[in-house]
Design a protein around this motif. Sequence first.
Motif, PDB file in Angstrom:
ATOM      1  N   LEU A  52      15.027 -59.860 -77.317  1.00 35.44           N
ATOM      2  CA  LEU A  52      15.202 -60.413 -75.969  1.00 35.44           C
ATOM      3  C   LEU A  52      15.366 -61.928 -76.044  1.00 35.44           C
ATOM      4  O   LEU A  52      16.050 -62.537 -75.232  1.00 35.44           O
ATOM      5  CB  LEU A  52      13.999 -60.077 -75.090  1.00 35.44           C
ATOM      6  CG  LEU A  52      13.924 -58.652 -74.558  1.00 35.44           C
ATOM      7  CD1 LEU A  52      12.647 -58.452 -73.769  1.00 35.44           C
ATOM      8  CD2 LEU A  52      15.118 -58.335 -73.688  1.00 35.44           C
TER       9      LEU A  52
ATOM     10  N   GLU B  92      20.522 -62.082 -70.185  1.00 32.54           N
ATOM     11  CA  GLU B  92      19.277 -61.487 -69.736  1.00 32.54           C
ATOM     12  C   GLU B  92      19.551 -60.178 -69.011  1.00 32.54           C
ATOM     13  O   GLU B  92      20.683 -59.832 -68.721  1.00 32.54           O
ATOM     14  CB  GLU B  92      18.572 -62.455 -68.792  1.00 32.54           C
ATOM     15  CG  GLU B  92      18.629 -63.899 -69.232  1.00 32.54           C
ATOM     16  CD  GLU B  92      18.053 -64.081 -70.612  1.00 32.54           C
ATOM     17  OE1 GLU B  92      17.125 -63.349 -70.950  1.00 32.54           O
ATOM     18  OE2 GLU B  92      18.561 -64.930 -71.361  1.00 32.54           O
ATOM     19  N   VAL B  93      18.479 -59.487 -68.728  1.00 32.43           N
ATOM     20  CA  VAL B  93      18.593 -58.312 -67.865  1.00 32.43           C
ATOM     21  C   VAL B  93      18.926 -58.890 -66.499  1.00 32.43           C
ATOM     22  O   VAL B  93      18.130 -59.597 -65.911  1.00 32.43           O
ATOM     23  CB  VAL B  93      17.251 -57.569 -67.798  1.00 32.43           C
ATOM     24  CG1 VAL B  93      17.410 -56.288 -67.029  1.00 32.43           C
ATOM     25  CG2 VAL B  93      16.756 -57.274 -69.182  1.00 32.43           C
ATOM     26  N   GLN B  94      20.133 -58.617 -66.016  1.00 33.46           N
ATOM     27  CA  GLN B  94      20.630 -59.427 -64.926  1.00 33.46           C
ATOM     28  C   GLN B  94      20.617 -58.770 -63.563  1.00 33.46           C
ATOM     29  O   GLN B  94      20.950 -59.392 -62.575  1.00 33.46           O
ATOM     30  CB  GLN B  94      22.082 -59.818 -65.240  1.00 33.46           C
ATOM     31  CG  GLN B  94      22.208 -61.110 -66.021  1.00 33.46           C
ATOM     32  CD  GLN B  94      21.849 -62.290 -65.195  1.00 33.46           C
ATOM     33  OE1 GLN B  94      21.566 -62.161 -64.013  1.00 33.46           O
ATOM     34  NE2 GLN B  94      21.830 -63.464 -65.774  1.00 33.46           N
ATOM     35  N   GLU B  95      20.278 -57.503 -63.537  1.00 35.58           N
ATOM     36  CA  GLU B  95      20.572 -56.764 -62.322  1.00 35.58           C
ATOM     37  C   GLU B  95      19.791 -57.268 -61.114  1.00 35.58           C
ATOM     38  O   GLU B  95      18.611 -57.590 -61.197  1.00 35.58           O
ATOM     39  CB  GLU B  95      20.303 -55.273 -62.528  1.00 35.58           C
ATOM     40  CG  GLU B  95      18.880 -54.905 -62.732  1.00 35.58           C
ATOM     41  CD  GLU B  95      18.425 -55.201 -64.143  1.00 35.58           C
ATOM     42  OE1 GLU B  95      17.314 -54.874 -64.475  1.00 35.58           O
ATOM     43  OE2 GLU B  95      19.217 -55.795 -64.922  1.00 35.58           O
TER      44      GLU B  95
END
Lengths: 336, 292
Positions: A301, A329-332
């Motif tokens: 990460l 990044e985890v963008q949602e």
Amino acid sequence: MNSAIQLYATTLLVYLAVNLIASWALDIQFGVTGVLNFGFILFQSAGAYAAALLSLGPAKASGGFQQYFGGWQLPFPLPLLGAVAVGAALGWLVGWVGLRRLRGDFQAVVLLVVSVVASLVVESLPGFLNGDAGLSLVPKPLLGLAGLTGVSYAWAFVGFCAVVCGLVAILVARLVHSPYGRVLRAVRENDALADAMGRSSSRARMEVFVLGGALAALSGALLVEFTTAWAPSGWLYPETFVYFTIVIIGGRASLPGVAVGAALIAVGIQQAVQLFPIGADATVLASLQWVVIGILTLGFLWWRPQGLIPERVRRFGPTPAGSATRGGEVQEGVGP
Amino acid sequence: MLGAFGFGLVTAAILSVSAVGFTLQYSVSNVLNLAFVSIMTASGFVAYGLIVVGVTLWLAIALAALAGGLLSALINWGIYTPFIRRGTSTFGMVIVTISTALIGQNLIQAAVGPGFFSYGVVTGRAVNLGGLVLTADQVVTIGVAVAVMAATYLGLQYTKLGRAMRALSVNPSLARACGVDTGRVVAVAWLASGVMAGAGGALLFLDTATFSVTTGSYFLIVIIAAAVFGGVGSAKGAFLGAVILGVATEVAGAYWIPELKDVVAFAVLVLVLLVRPRGLFSEIATLRQAVG
């Protein structure tokens, strides 16, 4: 090759196939759609229990050796199909309760709690699914058919798993690259926008929950038909995390990436520990294995959040500067 | 019945300290810290080590709380803050915190092993309150919880820092615009939350006759249930949720299968999610990301 090595090889290959199916199932939910299903292992487990119950026959027949409810003895493909149906139904049920209007991170923890409670219930009610000891002596499907026993049977099972795995791969790939797959990715990137475009994000989440649940259950069913046993200690909530690590290391929403991740983590790390040279005791090794998995996840990460084989993002025409937020990044659903 | 109610009060005391600590830090820093339970476990074992060397119970609990605070602040400083600075979203942060929890939990397990431990029998007179008999350690537990809750309430309500925390939980950007030093306030929230985790962990192990590394994992069920019950992010709600669920689980456990008392909390959680997903008090509501 002597038969012990062959059995070892077939076991590894079945594990690989099972983990591939499960990892792709989680990838549809987490990688493509951005649903954090921290209760994922519950669905794999439900599939395993369902397949076991559908092939064991009534509990009385085993002479009270183990206790469970129901118990049917259905011919070969039916236990697998039944497991898929159970996984889908459970996905719908858990999704109906868990995917309510809670913030995404709290939603994830509620799903985690669901899986902790499920294992607590199974352990505390011995008459339900044989409690702590779990179900065992699950008959192997079609054993002895066409003279297949022992090693030859194991190789036939590997072949069957490979076929199932291939079918799942085709299904998942077609889904992800279809217009519907674009809807799922839109939900991940910006659910409000997806809603505004007339694609219900809550419906999409529910659908991947059901589909992912069904595939996870299929993986569990295949596993239990091969190993012939399933117990609560095999699906404690951290096991979910193995699949998250696979998806993160391989590359979210990248099917080949996730396959590499599954091979590295589920087969590689788990076997590496068995071959560990020092004579440390097993529980310490098991703990350190989890520590390694946790550190790997944090490391990826931090240094390579897109994973080993990143998702290929298609772009149509020039994108305005500043909107290119992918690849990290985890963008949602970060929102405005 | 009265006996179960007494146990319920003790569980409610432990749960309120834990759930309020968990919620306070969540509402101020906006990070869902799954390593909270690992901090509880680590602190509980710190207290165990101290008791083994002969430190008195009160002092051991206080030092465990201190250790929890330091650990929490350290985790925030060393792991979470760097990730947040990089722009990791709230979803990414859950994965970061669960990785941390997994690492922490298993480091503790590697250190202490899978066995069961006990703080030993606590000597002291039992207290009789009109038929409600509480042992000395139960009185200690309730006393610590009442002190922590009172300090938290007064601190949040009447100090400048407390006001800043509440402001930050309702609207971070506005708080920053009004001159609140958000970095410092968040750091203090992590410290305070860790202190509560530490105290909660020590009290949990004191209450559980024999405890192991995994004792805390099941406690996560009730912490989350209490936090959602009261309304995600509301300290007051978490407190009320903790008291109600603490008593409810023990009373239900007395009449039903004791191992499944945590499932009662889970059933309440499901019911709340179905009927009132925002919980009893939804100060910052469920979809805060639209504001933050």
